[in-house]
Design a protein around this motif. Structure first.
Motif, PDB file in Angstrom:
ATOM      1  N   LYS A  18       0.848  -1.192   0.000  1.00 52.92           N
ATOM      2  CA  LYS A  18       0.000   0.000   0.000  1.00 52.92           C
ATOM      3  C   LYS A  18       0.880   1.236   0.000  1.00 52.92           C
ATOM      4  O   LYS A  18       2.011   1.208   0.504  1.00 52.92           O
ATOM      5  CB  LYS A  18      -0.946  -0.008   1.201  1.00 52.92           C
ATOM      6  N   PRO A  19       0.395   2.340  -0.565  1.00 50.79           N
ATOM      7  CA  PRO A  19       1.212   3.551  -0.619  1.00 50.79           C
ATOM      8  C   PRO A  19       1.656   3.988   0.773  1.00 50.79           C
ATOM      9  O   PRO A  19       0.870   3.961   1.725  1.00 50.79           O
ATOM     10  CB  PRO A  19       0.271   4.585  -1.248  1.00 50.79           C
ATOM     11  N   ALA A  20       2.916   4.353   0.876  1.00 50.69           N
ATOM     12  CA  ALA A  20       3.414   4.887   2.141  1.00 50.69           C
ATOM     13  C   ALA A  20       2.785   6.252   2.392  1.00 50.69           C
ATOM     14  O   ALA A  20       2.609   7.051   1.471  1.00 50.69           O
ATOM     15  CB  ALA A  20       4.933   4.997   2.111  1.00 50.69           C
ATOM     16  N   LEU A  21       2.433   6.506   3.644  1.00 48.85           N
ATOM     17  CA  LEU A  21       1.812   7.754   4.062  1.00 48.85           C
ATOM     18  C   LEU A  21       2.705   8.433   5.099  1.00 48.85           C
ATOM     19  O   LEU A  21       3.656   7.811   5.597  1.00 48.85           O
ATOM     20  CB  LEU A  21       0.435   7.473   4.664  1.00 48.85           C
ATOM     21  N   PRO A  22       2.429   9.690   5.443  1.00 48.68           N
ATOM     22  CA  PRO A  22       3.264  10.339   6.459  1.00 48.68           C
ATOM     23  C   PRO A  22       3.336   9.560   7.771  1.00 48.68           C
ATOM     24  O   PRO A  22       4.347   9.627   8.485  1.00 48.68           O
ATOM     25  CB  PRO A  22       2.574  11.694   6.649  1.00 48.68           C
ATOM     26  N   GLN A  23       2.283   8.800   8.098  1.00 44.65           N
ATOM     27  CA  GLN A  23       2.244   8.055   9.347  1.00 44.65           C
ATOM     28  C   GLN A  23       2.777   6.627   9.225  1.00 44.65           C
ATOM     29  O   GLN A  23       2.755   5.870  10.206  1.00 44.65           O
ATOM     30  CB  GLN A  23       0.815   8.020   9.904  1.00 44.65           C
ATOM     31  N   THR A  24       3.276   6.230   8.055  1.00 40.99           N
ATOM     32  CA  THR A  24       3.697   4.838   7.865  1.00 40.99           C
ATOM     33  C   THR A  24       4.818   4.437   8.811  1.00 40.99           C
ATOM     34  O   THR A  24       4.818   3.316   9.349  1.00 40.99           O
ATOM     35  CB  THR A  24       4.107   4.598   6.402  1.00 40.99           C
ATOM     36  N   ALA A  25       5.781   5.311   9.059  1.00 41.59           N
ATOM     37  CA  ALA A  25       6.870   4.967   9.982  1.00 41.59           C
ATOM     38  C   ALA A  25       6.325   4.685  11.385  1.00 41.59           C
ATOM     39  O   ALA A  25       6.805   3.776  12.079  1.00 41.59           O
ATOM     40  CB  ALA A  25       7.898   6.096  10.027  1.00 41.59           C
ATOM     41  N   ALA A  26       5.321   5.456  11.808  1.00 38.75           N
ATOM     42  CA  ALA A  26       4.705   5.227  13.114  1.00 38.75           C
ATOM     43  C   ALA A  26       3.982   3.887  13.134  1.00 38.75           C
ATOM     44  O   ALA A  26       4.067   3.124  14.110  1.00 38.75           O
ATOM     45  CB  ALA A  26       3.743   6.365  13.441  1.00 38.75           C
ATOM     46  N   VAL A  27       3.259   3.587  12.061  1.00 41.56           N
ATOM     47  CA  VAL A  27       2.545   2.312  11.974  1.00 41.56           C
ATOM     48  C   VAL A  27       3.532   1.153  12.013  1.00 41.56           C
ATOM     49  O   VAL A  27       3.305   0.141  12.710  1.00 41.56           O
ATOM     50  CB  VAL A  27       1.699   2.259  10.681  1.00 41.56           C
ATOM     51  N   GLU A  28       4.637   1.274  11.305  1.00 35.31           N
ATOM     52  CA  GLU A  28       5.653   0.223  11.341  1.00 35.31           C
ATOM     53  C   GLU A  28       6.171   0.000  12.755  1.00 35.31           C
ATOM     54  O   GLU A  28       6.338  -1.151  13.184  1.00 35.31           O
ATOM     55  CB  GLU A  28       6.815   0.591  10.423  1.00 35.31           C
ATOM     56  N   ALA A  29       6.409   1.066  13.485  1.00 32.46           N
ATOM     57  CA  ALA A  29       6.916   0.935  14.857  1.00 32.46           C
ATOM     58  C   ALA A  29       5.911   0.202  15.733  1.00 32.46           C
ATOM     59  O   ALA A  29       6.284  -0.647  16.561  1.00 32.46           O
ATOM     60  CB  ALA A  29       7.236   2.311  15.435  1.00 32.46           C
ATOM     61  N   VAL A  30       4.625   0.516  15.566  1.00 28.21           N
ATOM     62  CA  VAL A  30       3.580  -0.161  16.343  1.00 28.21           C
ATOM     63  C   VAL A  30       3.549  -1.647  16.009  1.00 28.21           C
ATOM     64  O   VAL A  30       3.550  -2.508  16.911  1.00 28.21           O
ATOM     65  CB  VAL A  30       2.206   0.480  16.058  1.00 28.21           C
TER      66      VAL A  30
END
Length: 252
Positions: free
Chosen positions: A25-37
């Protein structure tokens, strides 16, 4: 990429595809946060969330593809299934208690908890985001994860999973709410506080759609045009009107 299968559903991300055992799925500004979670949940062996595999060569977020059926496409949850959903949410919240958010990440919480909150929650726990199979029940679509609270997150899940609808019957909805909450294991004080949180969270979803209609912000303007506000507004009023019925169902 060869072998891509376009997946339907979702309102935040753009084109989402399946490639073998993964979702892209397209990376979004919050993707890094989602990855950390998701990395935190995987490290603690919580199996109610998909695994994250970073970004592919096209800069898309790569996630585990979870086989199964969306709960939204199935009959309404039984009391036992509502208890299981409650237990799964409790396990998720307990696991997130030890999460330390990275300092420089961006969150996208679309309906913030009015009282604030520092527990990182999913914020969209609903049948349309729960994949069920014989082995696992998995919450997908973490793009709205961010700071919230247990009751705010659980309150949204209550509206979605019961589901609450305008003109409902408290004699039917009360035991269903009780099953979800019993599965979660709220204490007496939390049980008394939850109904007001459910009403406020549901009203917040309605207000979001109204703002989207007024400002033309997407996808909320489109969802308003599709009639979603006609559900959330009257449903919030129904929940608020029967506040005492929900407290009685949860505490007595």
């Amino acid at each position: 990429m060869e072998g891509e299968e376009v997946l339907t559903g979702g309102n935040v991300a753009g084109r989402v595809v399946r490639v073998g055992a993964t979702v892209r799925k397209p990376a979004l500004p919050q993707t890094a946060a989602v990855e950390a979670v998701l990395e935190h949940l995987a490290e603690r062996e919580f199996d109610g969330a998909p695994r994250t595999y970073g970004l592919d060569d096209e800069g898309r977020h790569v996630l585990e593809y979870v086989r199964g059926e969306l709960a939204h496409a199935m009959p309404p949850s039984t009391l036992d299934e509502l208890r299981r959903v409650g237990r799964l949410i409790r396990e998720l919240h307990d696991t997130m208690e030890t999460f330390e958010p990275p300092a420089d990440v961006t969150w996208n919480v679309i309906v913030p908890d009015l009282a604030g909150g520092d527990l990182i929650c999913h914020n969209d726990l609903a049948p349309w985001n729960l994949v069920r199979n014989d082995e696992r029940w998995v919450f997908i679509d973490w793009d709205n994860a961010g700071p919230s609270s247990r009751l705010w997150d659980l309150g949204y899940a209550a509206t979605a999973f019961l589901p609450f609808v305008a003109g409902g019957d408290p004699q039917v909805d009360g035991p269903r709410l009780r099953a979800l909450v019993d599965g979660y294991g709220l204490d007496p004080e939390q049980r008394r506080a939850l109904p007001a949180q459910i009403a406020a969270r549901t009203r917040g979803q309605y207000d979001l759609l109204i703002r989207g209609h007024e400002t033309c912000e997407q996808p909320w303007a489109r969802l308003y045009d599709e009639g979603h506000a006609d559900y959330w507004g009257p449903t919030a009023a129904y929940i608020a009107e029967h506040h005492d019925d929900w407290v009685a169902a949860l505490v007595n």
